[in-house]
Design a protein around this motif. Structure first.
Motif, PDB file in Angstrom:
ATOM      1  N   TYR A 413     -14.638  -1.210   5.888  1.00 37.27           N
ATOM      2  CA  TYR A 413     -13.422  -0.833   5.192  1.00 37.27           C
ATOM      3  C   TYR A 413     -12.076  -1.299   5.671  1.00 37.27           C
ATOM      4  O   TYR A 413     -11.698  -1.510   6.905  1.00 37.27           O
ATOM      5  N   ARG A 414     -11.031  -1.316   4.928  1.00 32.89           N
ATOM      6  CA  ARG A 414      -9.525  -1.793   5.121  1.00 32.89           C
ATOM      7  C   ARG A 414      -8.589  -0.760   4.530  1.00 32.89           C
ATOM      8  O   ARG A 414      -8.772  -0.541   3.337  1.00 32.89           O
ATOM      9  N   LEU A 415      -7.899  -0.108   5.411  1.00 34.13           N
ATOM     10  CA  LEU A 415      -6.971   0.748   5.016  1.00 34.13           C
ATOM     11  C   LEU A 415      -5.513   0.451   5.252  1.00 34.13           C
ATOM     12  O   LEU A 415      -5.160   0.053   6.279  1.00 34.13           O
ATOM     13  N   ALA A 416      -5.017   0.047   4.137  1.00 32.81           N
ATOM     14  CA  ALA A 416      -3.559  -0.784   4.063  1.00 32.81           C
ATOM     15  C   ALA A 416      -2.333   0.474   3.547  1.00 32.81           C
ATOM     16  O   ALA A 416      -2.568   1.134   2.554  1.00 32.81           O
ATOM     17  N   LEU A 417      -1.243   0.217   4.356  1.00 31.57           N
ATOM     18  CA  LEU A 417      -0.253   1.057   3.990  1.00 31.57           C
ATOM     19  C   LEU A 417       0.820   0.026   3.211  1.00 31.57           C
ATOM     20  O   LEU A 417       1.096  -0.969   3.717  1.00 31.57           O
ATOM     21  N   LEU A 418       1.401   0.682   2.193  1.00 28.39           N
ATOM     22  CA  LEU A 418       2.348  -0.013   1.733  1.00 28.39           C
ATOM     23  C   LEU A 418       3.633   0.803   1.623  1.00 28.39           C
ATOM     24  O   LEU A 418       3.751   2.043   1.119  1.00 28.39           O
ATOM     25  N   ARG A 419       4.823   0.183   2.087  1.00 28.72           N
ATOM     26  CA  ARG A 419       6.045   1.114   2.439  1.00 28.72           C
ATOM     27  C   ARG A 419       7.129   0.592   1.216  1.00 28.72           C
ATOM     28  O   ARG A 419       7.152  -0.564   0.807  1.00 28.72           O
ATOM     29  N   TYR A 420       7.752   1.638   0.753  1.00 33.11           N
ATOM     30  CA  TYR A 420       8.969   1.228  -0.380  1.00 33.11           C
ATOM     31  C   TYR A 420      10.306   0.978   0.684  1.00 33.11           C
ATOM     32  O   TYR A 420      10.422   1.553   1.352  1.00 33.11           O
ATOM     33  N   LEU A 421      10.814  -0.339   0.174  1.00 31.39           N
ATOM     34  CA  LEU A 421      11.980  -0.691   0.726  1.00 31.39           C
ATOM     35  C   LEU A 421      13.003  -0.709  -0.480  1.00 31.39           C
ATOM     36  O   LEU A 421      12.989  -1.301  -1.386  1.00 31.39           O
ATOM     37  N   PRO A 422      14.147   0.410  -0.286  1.00 33.94           N
ATOM     38  CA  PRO A 422      14.999   0.527  -1.363  1.00 33.94           C
ATOM     39  C   PRO A 422      15.810  -0.734  -1.595  1.00 33.94           C
ATOM     40  O   PRO A 422      16.206  -1.005  -2.636  1.00 33.94           O
ATOM     41  N   GLU A 423      16.133  -1.568  -0.685  1.00 33.01           N
ATOM     42  CA  GLU A 423      17.056  -2.606  -0.732  1.00 33.01           C
ATOM     43  C   GLU A 423      16.292  -3.656  -1.640  1.00 33.01           C
ATOM     44  O   GLU A 423      16.773  -4.674  -2.143  1.00 33.01           O
ATOM     45  N   MET A 424      15.158  -3.710  -1.756  1.00 31.57           N
ATOM     46  CA  MET A 424      14.002  -4.582  -2.497  1.00 31.57           C
ATOM     47  C   MET A 424      13.659  -4.088  -3.661  1.00 31.57           C
ATOM     48  O   MET A 424      13.138  -4.663  -4.793  1.00 31.57           O
ATOM     49  N   ASN A 425      13.697  -2.613  -3.805  1.00 28.40           N
ATOM     50  CA  ASN A 425      13.080  -1.898  -4.943  1.00 28.40           C
ATOM     51  C   ASN A 425      11.556  -2.139  -4.994  1.00 28.40           C
ATOM     52  O   ASN A 425      11.348  -2.464  -6.066  1.00 28.40           O
ATOM     53  N   SER A 426      10.876  -2.382  -3.991  1.00 29.54           N
ATOM     54  CA  SER A 426       9.577  -2.805  -4.215  1.00 29.54           C
ATOM     55  C   SER A 426       8.775  -2.379  -2.790  1.00 29.54           C
ATOM     56  O   SER A 426       9.196  -1.934  -1.765  1.00 29.54           O
ATOM     57  N   LEU A 427       7.162  -2.075  -3.127  1.00 30.66           N
ATOM     58  CA  LEU A 427       6.484  -1.698  -2.271  1.00 30.66           C
ATOM     59  C   LEU A 427       5.760  -2.982  -1.304  1.00 30.66           C
ATOM     60  O   LEU A 427       5.342  -3.834  -2.223  1.00 30.66           O
ATOM     61  N   VAL A 428       5.816  -3.000  -0.290  1.00 33.01           N
ATOM     62  CA  VAL A 428       5.445  -4.369   0.740  1.00 33.01           C
ATOM     63  C   VAL A 428       4.585  -3.482   1.809  1.00 33.01           C
ATOM     64  O   VAL A 428       4.536  -2.563   2.066  1.00 33.01           O
ATOM     65  N   PRO A 429       3.474  -4.634   2.137  1.00 32.64           N
ATOM     66  CA  PRO A 429       2.451  -4.264   2.962  1.00 32.64           C
ATOM     67  C   PRO A 429       3.037  -3.594   4.479  1.00 32.64           C
ATOM     68  O   PRO A 429       4.079  -4.438   4.840  1.00 32.64           O
ATOM     69  N   ASP A 430       2.504  -2.809   5.080  1.00 30.47           N
ATOM     70  CA  ASP A 430       3.263  -2.300   6.410  1.00 30.47           C
ATOM     71  C   ASP A 430       2.136  -1.911   7.274  1.00 30.47           C
ATOM     72  O   ASP A 430       2.189  -0.911   7.864  1.00 30.47           O
ATOM     73  N   GLY A 431       1.218  -2.710   7.403  1.00 25.51           N
ATOM     74  CA  GLY A 431       0.242  -2.422   8.441  1.00 25.51           C
ATOM     75  C   GLY A 431      -1.239  -1.919   7.905  1.00 25.51           C
ATOM     76  O   GLY A 431      -1.303  -1.568   6.708  1.00 25.51           O
ATOM     77  N   ALA A 432      -2.290  -2.230   8.421  1.00 30.52           N
ATOM     78  CA  ALA A 432      -3.482  -2.095   8.066  1.00 30.52           C
ATOM     79  C   ALA A 432      -4.535  -1.715   9.246  1.00 30.52           C
ATOM     80  O   ALA A 432      -4.198  -1.938  10.357  1.00 30.52           O
ATOM     81  N   ILE A 433      -5.519  -0.920   8.878  1.00 30.07           N
ATOM     82  CA  ILE A 433      -6.616  -0.342  10.098  1.00 30.07           C
ATOM     83  C   ILE A 433      -7.835  -1.176   9.310  1.00 30.07           C
ATOM     84  O   ILE A 433      -8.293  -0.702   8.324  1.00 30.07           O
ATOM     85  N   HIS A 434      -8.587  -1.875  10.051  1.00 31.28           N
ATOM     86  CA  HIS A 434     -10.066  -2.214   9.911  1.00 31.28           C
ATOM     87  C   HIS A 434     -11.181  -1.367  10.695  1.00 31.28           C
ATOM     88  O   HIS A 434     -11.218  -1.238  11.617  1.00 31.28           O
TER      89      HIS A 434
END
Length: 495
Positions: A413-434
């Motif tokens: 399994y891979r658990l990925a976190l995606l965080r919202y960046l207001p300055e970019m108005n987008s969700l970006v990868p922000d770490g993962a657990i394998h």
């Protein structure tokens, strides 16, 4: 421990840990370079960004700092049982006593890389196939790609001059390359560095049940330019000239069972809708004995209309300019999405996504229908509450839990976190657990969630017999065949 860390993990060591003290963990970082003359390995120095090891104790963690030893980085005083190994933004949950966190890479080990991802181009390409301009995602028109067999570089070309329909020569100074593989390497003629220029043309692919015309993009013409010297500086154009030729062609039957993907839509997320189905034939540099290494573009890309759900049967074709000892990988994928309003009062909406995908030797997709072999994980939850509705989590280290997929076997399994960046108005990868395929829950380690932030998470189940997540997570993730299915959460906020 007061709670399971990654339920299903055993406390026993894994094979190949002989010679390492029972309370020690050795971490190595071996880059494997794949070239036309074989594979070379280089042990990377980890002193500048050393790995960290976290030992769980119920709902808390203790941090162990290791030290450099010949050939790697070693931690001592590590109790038996699963631990978290951090390298960069990745955490590997393992009980192995030796973990290699190295990666596979294309190209010469002595390649020098510039600081630039973009370079202007000066093009003089003759004998191109008649140019067709883009009409829609299903009728993609003509395009150009660059890839190298000697150094690690792939990118699509941007042409800023309008090329008239039917044109068979491209002469322009108004073009550029954006590298998709990282910084652009320095090319050295003395070392045989060259580039393939591939022209993709639009081909018909029949019609959808509603009468919509379908098309796909495939290599039509190509040339490998001679060895050259070039040092990217962001301003000096890279000159590319050649006579485009028709490469050897492959024609094949494709049966793509799209309803077999859309049947799992609400397993990915209860509010999900089907998004984009894509099928690709992809060159595999230097063969597939060790899996699909690196990225050298596509030979064929077929994109269906959004939410398509019918059996697609058609004969397709593509040209292949790459060496005969390279392989071809097939990929069938279907994405799903949920549009959610941000919980910040702005009223803005963002797209949360997941997908179901399969990669295999291309001939396997000719021999049998393209369809999923693993389904999404079920009952995704945060601290015991289903993750499919927005809320604020109660702690900085919540427990993420799930049930195994209904279909297929899971090796990792891979658990990925995606965080919202207001300055970019987008969700970006922000770490993962394998994690091991036997896991059904995991507590997020300290510092992984940032305070006062908006996230969503994506849990990927992998069905790949060659994926050794606990001992060699990044080399072996490119083994074939490989299938993946995602479940994803709604947006959540942190205190």
């Amino acid at each position: 421990m007061g709670e399971p860390l990654a339920e299903g993990c055993t406390d026993a060591g894994t094979p190949g840990d002989a010679g390492i003290p029972s309370d020690a963990v050795l971490v190595t970082n071996t880059t494997r370079f794949y070239t036309s003359v074989g594979i070379s390995e280089r042990a990377e120095d980890m002193a500048a960004q050393p790995p960290e090891l976290y030992v769980p104790h119920g709902s808390t963690f203790s941090l162990l700092l290791g030290s450099a030893v010949p050939g790697g980085w070693q931690f001592t005083g590590v109790p038996s049982g699963p631990y978290y190994l951090r390298t960069g933004t990745n955490f590997i949950v393992s009980n192995a006593r030796h973990v290699d966190v190295g990666i596979n890479k294309l190209g010469r080990p002595d390649t020098v890389y510039s600081d630039f991802y973009l370079t202007p181009l000066q093009l003089n390409l003759v004998n191109t196939a008649p140019w067709t301009n883009w009409s829609s995602s299903s009728l993609p028109g003509s395009s150009l790609q660059l890839a190298s067999a000697q150094v690690d570089l792939f990118g699509a070309l941007s042409l800023h001059d309008l090329i008239p329909d039917g044109e068979t020569r491209i002469l322009t100074h108004n073009a550029e390359l954006w590298s998709s593989t990282g910084p652009i390497p320095v090319f050295e003629a003395s070392k045989g560095d060259r580039l393939y220029v591939s022209q993709h043309s639009q081909y018909p692919a029949g019609t959808a049940p509603d009468g919509t015309a379908l098309g796909y993009s495939a290599v039509d013409r190509a040339v490998e330019v001679g060895a050259f010297d070039f040092t990217p500086d962001g301003a000096t154009p890279l000159p590319l000239a050649g006579v485009m030729q028709s490469p050897p062609r492959t024609e094949f039957p494709l049966e793509w069972r799209l309803p077999a993907y859309t049947a799992w839509t609400t397993d990915a997320h209860p509010l999900a809708t089907p998004s984009i189905p894509t099928f690709s034939a992809i060159p595999a540099a230097h063969g597939t004995n060790n899996g699909w290494i690196g990225y050298s573009g596509e030979l064929l890309t077929l994109q269906m209309p959004r939410a398509a759900s019918f059996h697609f049967t058609q004969r397709l074709q593509f040209g292949n300019p790459f060496p005969s000892n390279w392989g071809v990988v097939g990929m069938g994928s279907y994405s799903f999405r949920v549009l959610e309003t941000l919980p910040d009062g702005s009223g803005r909406r963002v797209s949360l996504t997941g997908s179901i995908s399969t990669w295999d030797e291309f001939n396997s997709f000719i021999a049998s229908p393209v369809q999923p072999s693993v389904s999404p994980p079920r009952a995704l939850a945060i601290d015991g509450v289903l993750a499919s509705s927005q809320r604020e989590v109660g702690s900085a280290s919540p427990v993420i839990s799930w049930l195994p997929p209904t279909q297929g076997s899971v090796n990792a399994y891979r658990l990925a976190l995606l965080r919202y960046l207001p300055e970019m108005n987008s969700l970006v990868p922000d770490g993962a657990i394998h994690l091991s395929g036997s896991a059904t829950q995991v507590r997020l380690p300290p510092g992984m969630l940032k305070p006062d932030s908006i996230y969503y998470l994506r849990l990927s189940a992998y069905d790949s017999a060659g994926y050794d997540i606990e001992r060699d997570p990044f080399h072996t993730r490119e083994a074939l065949p490989m299938a993946r299915a995602d479940a994803f959460s709604s947006l959540f906020t942190t205190p």
